[in-house]
Every structure is written in C-alpha cells, then in structure tokens.
Design a protein around this motif. Structure first.
Motif, PDB file in Angstrom:
ATOM      1  N   GLU A 299       4.637   1.955   7.968  1.00  0.00           N
ATOM      2  CA  GLU A 299       4.153   0.714   8.587  1.00  0.00           C
ATOM      3  C   GLU A 299       4.707  -0.439   7.767  1.00  0.00           C
ATOM      4  O   GLU A 299       4.860  -0.319   6.551  1.00  0.00           O
ATOM      5  CB  GLU A 299       2.626   0.689   8.596  1.00  0.00           C
ATOM      6  N   PRO A 300       5.046  -1.572   8.420  1.00  0.00           N
ATOM      7  CA  PRO A 300       5.645  -2.693   7.685  1.00  0.00           C
ATOM      8  C   PRO A 300       4.807  -3.059   6.467  1.00  0.00           C
ATOM      9  O   PRO A 300       3.587  -3.142   6.549  1.00  0.00           O
ATOM     10  CB  PRO A 300       5.660  -3.826   8.719  1.00  0.00           C
TER      11      PRO A 300
ATOM     12  N   ALA B 292      14.633  -0.714   7.864  1.00  0.00           N
ATOM     13  CA  ALA B 292      14.589  -1.162   9.268  1.00  0.00           C
ATOM     14  C   ALA B 292      13.178  -1.040   9.832  1.00  0.00           C
ATOM     15  O   ALA B 292      12.796  -1.770  10.752  1.00  0.00           O
ATOM     16  CB  ALA B 292      15.580  -0.355  10.110  1.00  0.00           C
ATOM     17  N   LYS B 293      12.378  -0.144   9.262  1.00  0.00           N
ATOM     18  CA  LYS B 293      10.985   0.003   9.719  1.00  0.00           C
ATOM     19  C   LYS B 293      10.019  -0.887   8.947  1.00  0.00           C
ATOM     20  O   LYS B 293       8.812  -0.833   9.165  1.00  0.00           O
ATOM     21  CB  LYS B 293      10.542   1.462   9.569  1.00  0.00           C
TER      22      LYS B 293
ATOM     23  N   PRO C   7       0.825  -1.204   0.000  1.00  0.00           N
ATOM     24  CA  PRO C   7       0.000   0.000   0.000  1.00  0.00           C
ATOM     25  C   PRO C   7       0.866   1.262   0.000  1.00  0.00           C
ATOM     26  O   PRO C   7       1.927   1.302   0.617  1.00  0.00           O
ATOM     27  CB  PRO C   7      -0.800  -0.119   1.298  1.00  0.00           C
ATOM     28  N   ALA C   8       0.367   2.287  -0.693  1.00  0.00           N
ATOM     29  CA  ALA C   8       1.143   3.521  -0.865  1.00  0.00           C
ATOM     30  C   ALA C   8       1.104   4.407   0.380  1.00  0.00           C
ATOM     31  O   ALA C   8       0.039   4.715   0.912  1.00  0.00           O
ATOM     32  CB  ALA C   8       0.599   4.297  -2.050  1.00  0.00           C
ATOM     33  N   LEU C   9       2.307   4.792   0.799  1.00  0.00           N
ATOM     34  CA  LEU C   9       2.489   5.917   1.723  1.00  0.00           C
ATOM     35  C   LEU C   9       3.008   7.023   0.810  1.00  0.00           C
ATOM     36  O   LEU C   9       4.087   6.884   0.221  1.00  0.00           O
ATOM     37  CB  LEU C   9       3.529   5.534   2.786  1.00  0.00           C
TER      38      LEU C   9
ATOM     39  N   GLU D 261      -3.433   7.417  -4.810  1.00  0.00           N
ATOM     40  CA  GLU D 261      -4.009   7.897  -3.545  1.00  0.00           C
ATOM     41  C   GLU D 261      -3.375   7.119  -2.407  1.00  0.00           C
ATOM     42  O   GLU D 261      -3.028   5.935  -2.577  1.00  0.00           O
ATOM     43  CB  GLU D 261      -5.519   7.633  -3.530  1.00  0.00           C
ATOM     44  N   PRO D 262      -3.231   7.751  -1.251  1.00  0.00           N
ATOM     45  CA  PRO D 262      -2.676   7.026  -0.104  1.00  0.00           C
ATOM     46  C   PRO D 262      -3.446   5.724   0.127  1.00  0.00           C
ATOM     47  O   PRO D 262      -4.672   5.731   0.120  1.00  0.00           O
ATOM     48  CB  PRO D 262      -2.902   7.993   1.075  1.00  0.00           C
ATOM     49  N   GLY D 263      -2.724   4.619   0.296  1.00  0.00           N
ATOM     50  CA  GLY D 263      -3.361   3.335   0.575  1.00  0.00           C
ATOM     51  C   GLY D 263      -3.701   2.527  -0.653  1.00  0.00           C
ATOM     52  O   GLY D 263      -4.092   1.366  -0.542  1.00  0.00           O
ATOM     53  N   ASP D 264      -3.569   3.112  -1.869  1.00  0.00           N
ATOM     54  CA  ASP D 264      -3.737   2.322  -3.099  1.00  0.00           C
ATOM     55  C   ASP D 264      -2.649   1.250  -3.149  1.00  0.00           C
ATOM     56  O   ASP D 264      -1.596   1.384  -2.504  1.00  0.00           O
ATOM     57  CB  ASP D 264      -3.609   3.220  -4.344  1.00  0.00           C
TER      58      ASP D 264
END
Ligand SMILES: O=C([O-])CC(=O)C(=O)O
Ligand SMILES: [Mg+2]
Length: 230
Positions: free
Chosen positions: A80-81, A108-109, A58-60, A163-166
């Motif tokens: 987020e992983p 690392a994240k 998912p896109a950040l 879009e964020p989350g795509d």
C-alpha cells in the motif's frame, strides 16, 4: 496451513498522518527514547548515495528462507502506498533477495522504503534511486523462488523485533522500528530530545558546553586525579 507458507493481511498499521510527524526527527533521537533496546544492527546500512535520504512508513513484513524471494514477490502485490517493505532473510548474504526490477515494480506501487536483512543486487541503480534502501550486503548471485516464506508475521532484524504495521524509520545511522502502540509517546519524547540536542550543538559551537559532569562522574566511579606537580 502449511508451515512456512503463510500470507496474512495486516491487522493494523501506523497511519500516514502519524508517520509524517517523524519526518525531521533523526533515527538516533528516536532510538535514544527507546532505552537502547531497539536497533537493526550496525551492519544494516543505507545504500543510497544521498546520505540525507530518510525513510518512514508502516512495516509490510516478510520472513523468507535465506536466499529465496518467492514470498517477497507475493508481498509486492500487497504494497500500500507509503509502506516500508522489511524482509528478514536471516542475515544471509549468499543470494540477493531483491534487485532493480522488483524495486521498480514496488516503487510504482508507492513503496516508501526497503529494508533487507540479507543481500540485494543491482546496487548501482539502487544507490542512485530515490527509494530509501537498507541492506546487510550486496551480491550479484540471484535468489531462488521456491519458498518457504511468510508475509506479515513478526520478524527479527538483527535482534530488533518488527511487527506488521509498526513504524519503521531509517536514515544514515540505520534502521529503528517503533512499536505500533508506542508511536505517539515515542514521537513526543524524540521531539523533545531533538530540541535539547539542538541546544547542545549550539553550546558546543559557542564553547558554552558544560562538561563538569564528567569529573563528577569519574570521582563517583572511584577515579582520583593525580596530584598537581609543584
Ligand atoms: O532477479 C531477481 O529476483 C532480483 C533482481 O535482480 C531484480 O529484481 O532485478
Ligand atoms: Mg536484477
């Protein structure tokens, strides 16, 4: 709110269970199920030496002033992983937006991929690394860290809106983004397309490929075959 300085939390994001359904599906098959309306542009290419590298997540999103990475640093703290960090830096190649140190912190994240509509640096490390990295170019010239920029806003990657989350996918053919609300439908269509292509490849190998449609199409387009000479 100061225009150009915005940090949002994602309202929704494609989950890992859905993302992983795409693991064996080439980007081209996904793209073919989107009516040729979505592409990051032929100049957003994979940097990794390993051409089998695949990116899914998912896109950040970040939209930043070309050449500036202040808001990219902010986004690193929000990873987020499994996320794919997608940065719209306007396509500008004057300054590198990110390099090995920031990428190491992001991995690392749990970052699953990086797309930069702009330039990166420390290319040798990024090419050799396991993180899928896509960029428009490479330059040693470093970034500014002053803003403005925005996190988790809709962005434009060479004409493709993300879009964020795509769900953002990448492989050696480039990057494609599947809208959040279309992921299940596109997955079903792309899985079918992949199965059909596997049959086409088998027929191409065995010589059973039916290309009779080509002449039919040529005739329908007005083509007349030359008369055979006696
Ligand atoms: O200096 C920067 O902001 C980008 C960079 O090269 C790194 O992250 O290693
Ligand atoms: Mg560096």
């Amino acid at each position: 709110m100061t225009l150009g300085f915005e940090v949002h939390q994602r309202e929704r994001a494609v989950g890992a269970d859905v993302a992983k359904l795409f693991v064996d599906i080439p980007v081209a098959n996904v793209s073919d199920c989107m009516n040729r309306m979505a592409a990051g542009g032929a100049d957003v290419t994979m940097l990794n030496n390993d051409l089998a590298t695949k990116m899914i997540g998912p896109a950040l999103t970040v939209r930043t002033r070309p050449g500036d990475n202040l808001l990219v640093h902010k986004a690193l703290s929000m990873i987020e992983p499994g996320d794919v960090l997608v940065i719209d830096a306007g396509g500008d190649l004057t300054n590198a937006i990110i390099g090995e140190i920031m990428v190491t912190a992001a991995v690392a994240k749990g970052l699953a991929g990086l797309v930069v509509y702009g330039a990166v640096r420390d290319a040798a490390a990024l090419r050799a690394g396991s993180l899928p990295v896509f960029a428009r170019g490479v330059t040693h010239r470093g970034p500014y860290k002053d803003g403005p920029g925005e996190v988790n806003v809709p962005i434009n990657l060479g004409g493709m809106i993300i879009e964020p989350g795509d769900l953002v996918l990448g492989d050696a053919d480039g990057v494609v983004s599947v809208p959040y609300g279309s992921v299940t439908e596109i997955h079903a269509a792309a899985a079918k397309k992949l199965a059909a292509e596997e049959i086409s490849i088998a027929k191409a190998l065995s010589g059973e490929r039916d290309d009779s449609w080509v002449d039919k199409k040529l005739v329908s387009r007005g083509y007349t075959a030359p008369e055979a000479s006696a």
